[in-house]
Design an enzyme around this catalytic site. Structure first.
Site, mmCIF file in Angstrom:
data_model
loop_
_atom_site.group_PDB
_atom_site.id
_atom_site.type_symbol
_atom_site.label_atom_id
_atom_site.label_comp_id
_atom_site.label_asym_id
_atom_site.label_seq_id
_atom_site.Cartn_x
_atom_site.Cartn_y
_atom_site.Cartn_z
ATOM 1 N N THR A 87 33.436 24.302 88.949
ATOM 2 C CA THR A 87 34.124 25.299 88.116
ATOM 3 C C THR A 87 35.555 25.554 88.586
ATOM 4 O O THR A 87 36.460 25.722 87.776
ATOM 5 C CB THR A 87 33.323 26.616 88.155
ATOM 6 O OG1 THR A 87 31.994 26.323 87.737
ATOM 7 C CG2 THR A 87 33.910 27.664 87.257
ATOM 8 N N THR A 163 29.913 25.039 93.496
ATOM 9 C CA THR A 163 29.277 25.914 94.492
ATOM 10 C C THR A 163 27.828 25.523 94.816
ATOM 11 O O THR A 163 27.345 25.850 95.898
ATOM 12 C CB THR A 163 29.295 27.381 94.013
ATOM 13 O OG1 THR A 163 28.654 27.441 92.739
ATOM 14 C CG2 THR A 163 30.702 27.914 93.914
ATOM 15 N N ASP A 164 27.161 24.839 93.885
ATOM 16 C CA ASP A 164 25.716 24.614 94.079
ATOM 17 C C ASP A 164 25.392 23.914 95.391
ATOM 18 O O ASP A 164 24.431 24.268 96.067
ATOM 19 C CB ASP A 164 25.137 23.767 92.933
ATOM 20 C CG ASP A 164 25.042 24.538 91.627
ATOM 21 O OD1 ASP A 164 25.549 25.679 91.588
ATOM 22 O OD2 ASP A 164 24.480 24.005 90.653
ATOM 23 N N LYS A 240 24.305 29.357 99.746
ATOM 24 C CA LYS A 240 24.442 30.029 98.444
ATOM 25 C C LYS A 240 23.151 30.802 98.212
ATOM 26 O O LYS A 240 22.082 30.212 98.121
ATOM 27 C CB LYS A 240 24.664 28.999 97.337
ATOM 28 C CG LYS A 240 24.911 29.640 95.976
ATOM 29 C CD LYS A 240 25.285 28.619 94.911
ATOM 30 C CE LYS A 240 25.503 29.314 93.573
ATOM 31 N NZ LYS A 240 25.932 28.426 92.510
HETATM 32 N N1 GLU Z 1 26.719 23.502 88.995
HETATM 33 C C1 GLU Z 1 28.063 23.138 89.097
HETATM 34 C C2 GLU Z 1 28.499 22.769 90.514
HETATM 35 O O1 GLU Z 1 27.958 23.231 91.487
HETATM 36 C C3 GLU Z 1 29.019 24.142 88.493
HETATM 37 C C4 GLU Z 1 28.953 25.476 89.141
HETATM 38 C C5 GLU Z 1 30.054 25.700 90.137
HETATM 39 O O2 GLU Z 1 31.071 25.061 90.213
HETATM 40 O O3 GLU Z 1 29.860 26.638 90.870
HETATM 41 O O4 GLU Z 1 29.392 21.997 90.624
#
Ligand code: GLU
Length: 417
Positions: A87, A163-164, A240
């Site tokens: 994101t 973030t995942d 996380k």
């Molecule tokens: N699930 C995706 C990722 O971890 C998008 C969510 C995000 O960037 O936090 O890349």
């Protein structure tokens, strides 16, 4: 009224007006992205739609808007931003509402001009993926890119990441690189088009850490629900812990290294840390990816563990219960693994606290079967460390010694209460 995706319209229904860009819809609703960034879905029956601007006109007026020029400032440190996707590295296409990762350092600086006060930036898009698609070979490529940037003179590195799985990548780079400069992972839980986006604040705090004295791999994200402080988490201690909150990242079994005050840019530290230029730049990027993290659950068949042994897995981390237990019928499979010189490490699904297999009979039997204790290490850090340790040596005994040793503050010999 004729309109299509990407047009700007006003929809009036039951005395309420919605204005925005028409988005794709699969439900028969008229979906528009409003100026606030939120989407509204309106049933077409009884709605009046007024076309305000055709999508072609929106696109050409966008092209005319001159972008402010970003010029290098003398005397500022150099920071490289490496983007992997997620994101934080995404832009919203307001005509279609699609989230795309059209990353360049300039894009980020145009969007967050405050960054230019902190450092001179250059950028490289390494990947353009959601972080669920990360894998060990990508960590290796990323680590090489980081080392190249440091060789080229970067005073700090920022890695924009989804973030995942950010904590896996951060832990991996932490084991792989002896770094003389800060390497800062940053992400965002909410995209830039949302009023509550954490995008800019996280990036600005990450930049402050990238030019600081903290020459470690860290994860810099919102510390709480307000926009005032970011936490600087150590790569091997962070997790996380929430699907959507901006303060989703937490240090486990440790304090964060410190905090960044968003308003003043001041950093205060709460733990000792490795300082700038204390380490000589070294890359140890060899990994053995064929390792598994297996969660034990009540009644789970020992065949699960047996499958990994037969499938040729080279190292196994078990997420056991409580102090680090599995049921008695799993123990022969642990013994089978270790007799094949496949290291087995026990961690705990409690996350908080330390594994201790010397208290109960099952634990003692697990140790007798040759498993080692992951102490207070996070299970996923245990997995990454297993891949890395097996990449550094072919010798079973040496690998076990490395796994037991504290290398990047992933093990604290004295537990917190
Ligand atoms: N699930 C995706 C990722 O971890 C998008 C969510 C995000 O960037 O936090 O890349």
């Amino acid at each position: 009224m004729e309109f299509e995706e990407g047009d700007r319209v006003r929809v009036s229904k039951s005395g309420v007006e919605y204005e925005g860009i028409v988005m794709p819809s699969t439900t028969g609703h008229i979906v528009i992205k409003m100026n606030s960034g939120y989407n509204a879905g309106i049933t077409p029956q009884g709605a009046t739609v007024t076309l305000l601007q055709k999508k072609e006109d929106i696109a050409s007026s966008g092209k005319e808007a001159a972008k402010p020029e970003i010029t290098a400032r003398t005397g500022l440190p150099k920071v490289s931003i490496l983007s992997t996707g997620g994101t934080i590295a995404s832009k919203i296409d307001y005509r279609t509402g699609a989230v795309t990762s059209q990353f360049s350092a300039d894009d980020i600086l145009q969007a967050i001009p405050e960054l230019t006060e902190i450092a001179n930036f250059s950028g490289r898009a390494i990947y353009n993926i959601l972080s669920e698609n990360m894998k060990a070979s990508y960590w290796q490529e990323l680590s090489k890119a980081v080392v190249e940037e440091i060789h080229k003179g970067a005073d700090g590195i920022i890695i924009a990441h989804g973030t995942d799985t950010m904590m896996y990548s951060a832990a991996a780079l932490s084991f792989m690189i002896d770094t003389p400069v800060p390497i800062v992972f940053v992400g965002s839980q909410r995209s830039a088009d949302r009023p509550s986006s954490d995008n800019a604040m996280n990036a600005i705090c990450a930049a402050k850490v990238a030019v600081s004295d903290i020459a470690e791999v860290s994860v810099v994200m919102h510390n709480d629900s307000s926009d005032d402080i970011c936490a600087i988490h150590r790569a091997t201690r962070v997790r996380k812990m929430h699907t959507s909150r901006r303060d989703a990242f937490r240090s486990v079994n440790s304090e964060p290294i410190g905090y960044v005050d968003y308003a003043t840019g001041e950093i205060c530290t709460s733990l000792p840390y490795i300082r700038r230029n204390e380490r000589i730049l070294t890359l140890k990027s060899s990994l053995v990816p064929k390792c598994a993290l297996v969660k034990f659950t009540p009644g789970a068949s020992p065949d699960i563990l047996g499958w990994f042994i037969d499938a040729g897995y080279k190292g196994i981390v078990i997420e056991g219960t409580g102090l680090g237990h599995v049921s008695t019928d799993w123990i022969p499979q642990i013994e089978r693994a270790t007799s094949h010189r496949i290291p087995v490490m026990i961690t705990s699904q409690c996350l908080n606290g330390r594994v201790c297999d010397r208290v109960y009979d099952t634990g003692r039997d697990i140790l007798k079967a040759g498993a080692i204790e992951g102490e207070d290490m996070l299970p996923e850090v245990g997995l990454v460390k297993m891949m890395w340790a097996l990449g550094q040596t072919d010798d079973y005994g040496t690998a076990l010694d490395m796994l037991k040793q504290d290398i990047r503050c992933e093990i604290n010999k004295r537990s917190l209460e």
